[in-house]
Every structure is written in C-alpha cells, then in structure tokens.
Design a protein around this motif. Structure first.
Motif, short mmCIF file in Angstrom:
data_model
loop_
_atom_site.label_atom_id
_atom_site.label_comp_id
_atom_site.label_asym_id
_atom_site.label_seq_id
_atom_site.Cartn_x
_atom_site.Cartn_y
_atom_site.Cartn_z
N ILE A 29 0.84 -1.20 0.00
CA ILE A 29 0.00 0.00 0.00
C ILE A 29 0.88 1.25 0.00
CG2 ILE A 29 -1.61 1.36 1.39
CD1 ILE A 29 -2.76 -1.32 2.43
N LEU A 30 1.88 1.26 0.87
CA LEU A 30 2.75 2.43 0.95
C LEU A 30 3.49 2.65 -0.36
CD1 LEU A 30 4.15 1.95 4.56
CD2 LEU A 30 2.54 3.69 3.76
N TYR A 31 3.89 1.56 -0.97
CA TYR A 31 4.58 1.65 -2.25
C TYR A 31 3.71 2.38 -3.27
CZ TYR A 31 6.51 -0.08 -6.70
OH TYR A 31 7.02 -0.19 -7.96
N HIS A 32 2.46 2.02 -3.33
CA HIS A 32 1.58 2.66 -4.32
C HIS A 32 1.28 4.10 -3.93
CE1 HIS A 32 1.01 -0.65 -7.03
NE2 HIS A 32 0.83 -1.47 -6.01
N ASN A 101 13.75 -1.46 -4.67
CA ASN A 101 14.99 -1.66 -5.43
C ASN A 101 15.40 -3.12 -5.43
OD1 ASN A 101 15.38 0.95 -6.18
ND2 ASN A 101 16.70 1.46 -4.44
N TRP A 102 15.38 -3.70 -4.24
CA TRP A 102 15.81 -5.08 -4.15
C TRP A 102 14.89 -5.98 -4.99
CZ3 TRP A 102 14.39 -10.00 -2.84
CH2 TRP A 102 15.44 -10.90 -2.65
N GLY A 103 13.58 -5.72 -4.93
CA GLY A 103 12.62 -6.51 -5.68
C GLY A 103 12.83 -6.38 -7.19
N GLU A 104 13.15 -5.15 -7.62
CA GLU A 104 13.38 -4.95 -9.04
C GLU A 104 14.61 -5.72 -9.51
OE1 GLU A 104 13.53 -0.73 -9.49
OE2 GLU A 104 11.38 -0.55 -9.03
N HIS A 105 15.64 -5.62 -8.69
CA HIS A 105 16.87 -6.35 -9.01
C HIS A 105 16.59 -7.85 -9.06
CE1 HIS A 105 21.03 -7.60 -8.98
NE2 HIS A 105 20.79 -8.34 -7.93
N GLN B 4 3.20 -18.16 2.84
CA GLN B 4 2.44 -16.99 2.40
C GLN B 4 2.73 -16.69 0.93
OE1 GLN B 4 0.30 -14.71 4.12
NE2 GLN B 4 0.01 -14.44 1.92
N ILE B 5 1.67 -16.49 0.16
CA ILE B 5 1.87 -16.12 -1.23
C ILE B 5 1.36 -14.71 -1.47
CG2 ILE B 5 1.15 -16.56 -3.60
CD1 ILE B 5 1.19 -19.48 -2.99
N TYR B 6 2.20 -13.88 -2.03
CA TYR B 6 1.82 -12.52 -2.35
C TYR B 6 1.46 -12.45 -3.82
CZ TYR B 6 3.00 -10.58 2.09
OH TYR B 6 3.01 -10.27 3.42
N ASN B 7 0.49 -11.66 -4.12
CA ASN B 7 0.03 -11.61 -5.49
C ASN B 7 -0.55 -10.27 -5.83
OD1 ASN B 7 0.08 -13.04 -7.73
ND2 ASN B 7 -1.51 -14.50 -7.17
N CYS B 8 0.09 -9.20 -5.32
CA CYS B 8 -0.50 -7.88 -5.51
C CYS B 8 -0.65 -7.61 -6.99
CB CYS B 8 0.31 -6.81 -4.81
SG CYS B 8 1.59 -6.02 -5.76
N GLN B 9 0.40 -7.83 -7.75
CA GLN B 9 0.34 -7.72 -9.20
C GLN B 9 1.58 -8.37 -9.76
OE1 GLN B 9 -0.15 -3.91 -10.97
NE2 GLN B 9 -2.36 -3.98 -10.78
N CYS B 12 5.26 -6.85 -9.36
CA CYS B 12 5.37 -5.83 -8.32
C CYS B 12 6.63 -6.10 -7.50
CB CYS B 12 4.15 -5.87 -7.41
SG CYS B 12 4.34 -4.92 -5.89
N PRO B 13 7.55 -5.12 -7.46
CA PRO B 13 8.84 -5.37 -6.81
C PRO B 13 8.72 -5.56 -5.30
CG PRO B 13 8.63 -3.07 -7.45
CD PRO B 13 7.45 -3.78 -8.04
N ILE B 14 7.78 -4.87 -4.70
CA ILE B 14 7.60 -5.01 -3.25
C ILE B 14 7.17 -6.43 -2.93
CG2 ILE B 14 6.22 -4.29 -1.29
CD1 ILE B 14 8.06 -2.15 -2.01
N GLU B 15 6.33 -6.95 -3.78
CA GLU B 15 5.85 -8.30 -3.59
C GLU B 15 7.01 -9.30 -3.58
OE1 GLU B 15 3.33 -11.54 -6.22
OE2 GLU B 15 3.24 -9.42 -6.70
N SER B 16 7.92 -9.13 -4.51
CA SER B 16 9.05 -10.04 -4.58
C SER B 16 9.87 -9.99 -3.29
CB SER B 16 9.95 -9.67 -5.76
OG SER B 16 9.21 -9.66 -6.95
N THR B 17 10.08 -8.77 -2.79
CA THR B 17 10.85 -8.62 -1.57
C THR B 17 10.13 -9.25 -0.39
OG1 THR B 17 11.70 -6.54 -2.46
CG2 THR B 17 12.03 -6.95 -0.10
N LEU B 18 8.84 -9.00 -0.31
CA LEU B 18 8.07 -9.55 0.80
C LEU B 18 8.11 -11.07 0.77
CD1 LEU B 18 4.95 -7.20 0.91
CD2 LEU B 18 6.87 -7.30 2.50
N GLN B 19 8.09 -11.61 -0.44
CA GLN B 19 8.13 -13.06 -0.58
C GLN B 19 9.31 -13.64 0.19
OE1 GLN B 19 5.47 -14.16 -2.70
NE2 GLN B 19 5.81 -15.84 -1.42
N ILE B 20 10.39 -12.91 0.24
CA ILE B 20 11.61 -13.40 0.87
C ILE B 20 11.72 -13.03 2.34
CG2 ILE B 20 14.14 -13.33 0.78
CD1 ILE B 20 12.91 -14.70 -1.62
N ILE B 21 11.38 -11.80 2.68
CA ILE B 21 11.66 -11.36 4.06
C ILE B 21 10.44 -11.16 4.93
CG2 ILE B 21 13.78 -10.17 3.36
CD1 ILE B 21 12.17 -7.54 3.82
#
Lengths: 119, 119
Positions: A29-32, A101-105, B4-9, B12-21
């Motif tokens: 949410i914060l990201y958006h 950034n980390w997610g994009e990478h 936990q599975i994230y699927n915002c879109q 989505c880079p935040i989603e990828s990061t959350l998937q890990i941490i």
DNA sequence: CAGCATCCCGAATGATACTG
DNA sequence: CAGTATCATTCGGGATGCTG
C-alpha cells in the motif's frame, strides 16, 4: 483491533519498524501511495487486486492510527476518500524504496534465468 | 512447507521482496546475522527470545531454501551449527539497514516524547 | 462507492515430547 | 545443543451482507 506484537528485544530497531509496516499489505500500500502520491480507495484496490476490500480498509486504518497516512473524506455521493502519506509517513520512503529496489533487481535476475533456461 | 503467497500484481517489486523477508521473524533474524556475521542457533535464540526455537528453526530453514543464509553443521557433540549470510543474502543488507535506521530514528523520537512528557 | 459487522475455515504458531 | 514430530489452539483473513 488486535495487532501483531513484536518483542524480539526492548529497543530492537527492526522490531519498531516491523511494528509499523509489517501488516500483510502495508508495504505494498505504501509503495503505491509513494508512487501515486494520492490514492482513492477503489484506485488502491485496483492496484492491489489480491488484497480484499476488507483487508485494504483494515490496513489503511492501522496506518492512519499510526500516523503514516492521512485520510480525506469528501462528503459527496457516491462517497470518495483519498489517502496520502503524512510528513511522518514520508520518512518511510527510504525503507520502501530499498525494498522496491531489491525486488526490481531480484525480478531482473529471475527474468534472466528464465531467458537462459529457454535457450 | 506452505508459505504466504503474495500476489499484488505480476512483477510488483515489493511483492518479490516480501516473498523473501516477510516471515514473522525473518527481518529480525537477518538483522542479527548482519550485525554478528555468524550465529549459532542458541545464540540467535538468545538474541530473539520472543521467537520460539520451533519458529526460529522454521524461519531459518526457509531462508536457507531461498538461498539467503547458509548453514554449517559441525559434527561434534554437543551439536553446533552456524548460520551466515550467503553472497545473495548480503544484497539484502541495504533493505535491512534502511529498516534498522528508521527504527532507530523512531525509537529516538519516541524517547524524546517520553522525556518531554516527564518534564 | 467506502467501509463496518458477522460468520467461519484453514494456516500459523505455541507447548510438549522425542532424537542424534 | 540443535533440531523434528505431533497435538492443540489461536488468529488471520475470505465471503457475505448491511449502511450512509
């Protein structure tokens, strides 16, 4: 409204941060909100379709209570509400930014793997 | 091991990061691994007393599967195991660092409020 | 449309006991 | 010490319906 309580150790800085942004969808949410500066409820919901309207409302309310976002209600019919970061909320931009950034990478690397595998 | 599975879109880079941490204790675990470079299981457990041994083991295993931490088992009695960040795991340092910075700032501000209130 | 109340199920997590 | 297995419980969160 119950909420996850972290207690790793008194004064642990990570714990304080998690206390604010660890809700299931809060970081997204914060990201958006950071990208779009302002968001109507329905607009946010469209950006994050996997988050139900119920969860979206709950998470936004917690963020509002914590002083991270500010809600503005327009007294019109049909109702309209927008959310934006408070000044305090803006201090979280580096945190969300680092995550993005980390997610994009990570996505870029994962994409390369797919390409490699296809060859 | 479900997770936990994230699927915002998609993408989505935040989603990828959350998937890990996003595991309940992962960020805290990583924080301590970053500070101390290496951690024995019991040592980590002492640093994060609120996290049960069971949860600690589960979270560490997920981090290991994701290639974030590396486990070394010493075949001695009593057993000894240490965990350290992998090279890939080290790319998360800026993320955890941003979280730690924000938390420190937040704690400092909160502390000031307490002092102010006491006066 | 925004968002709260209720019901309800499955996942997350604690407690406890056991093993190399 | 460093875990794993099992059971019991709690709680997150989806579905649905109602209201301004």
């Amino acid at each position: 409204m119950k909420r996850q309580i972290y207690n790793c150790q008194p004064g642990c800085p990570i714990e304080s941060t998690l206390q604010i942004i660890s809700g299931k969808w809060k970081a997204v949410i914060l990201y958006h909100l950071i990208k779009d500066k302002v968001g109507y409820f329905g607009e946010l919901h469209r950006q994050i379709p996997a988050c139900s309207r119920r969860m979206l409302a709950l998470q936004l309310k917690e963020l509002e209570i914590d002083g991270i976002v500010q809600k503005t209600i327009y007294p019109v019919m049909p109702p309209k509400t927008d959310y934006r970061l408070t000044e305090f909320g803006e201090t979280l931009i580096p945190v969300i930014g680092a995550m993005a950034n980390w997610g994009e990478h990570y996505n870029a690397v994962a994409q390369q793997e797919v390409v490699k595998a296809a060859q």
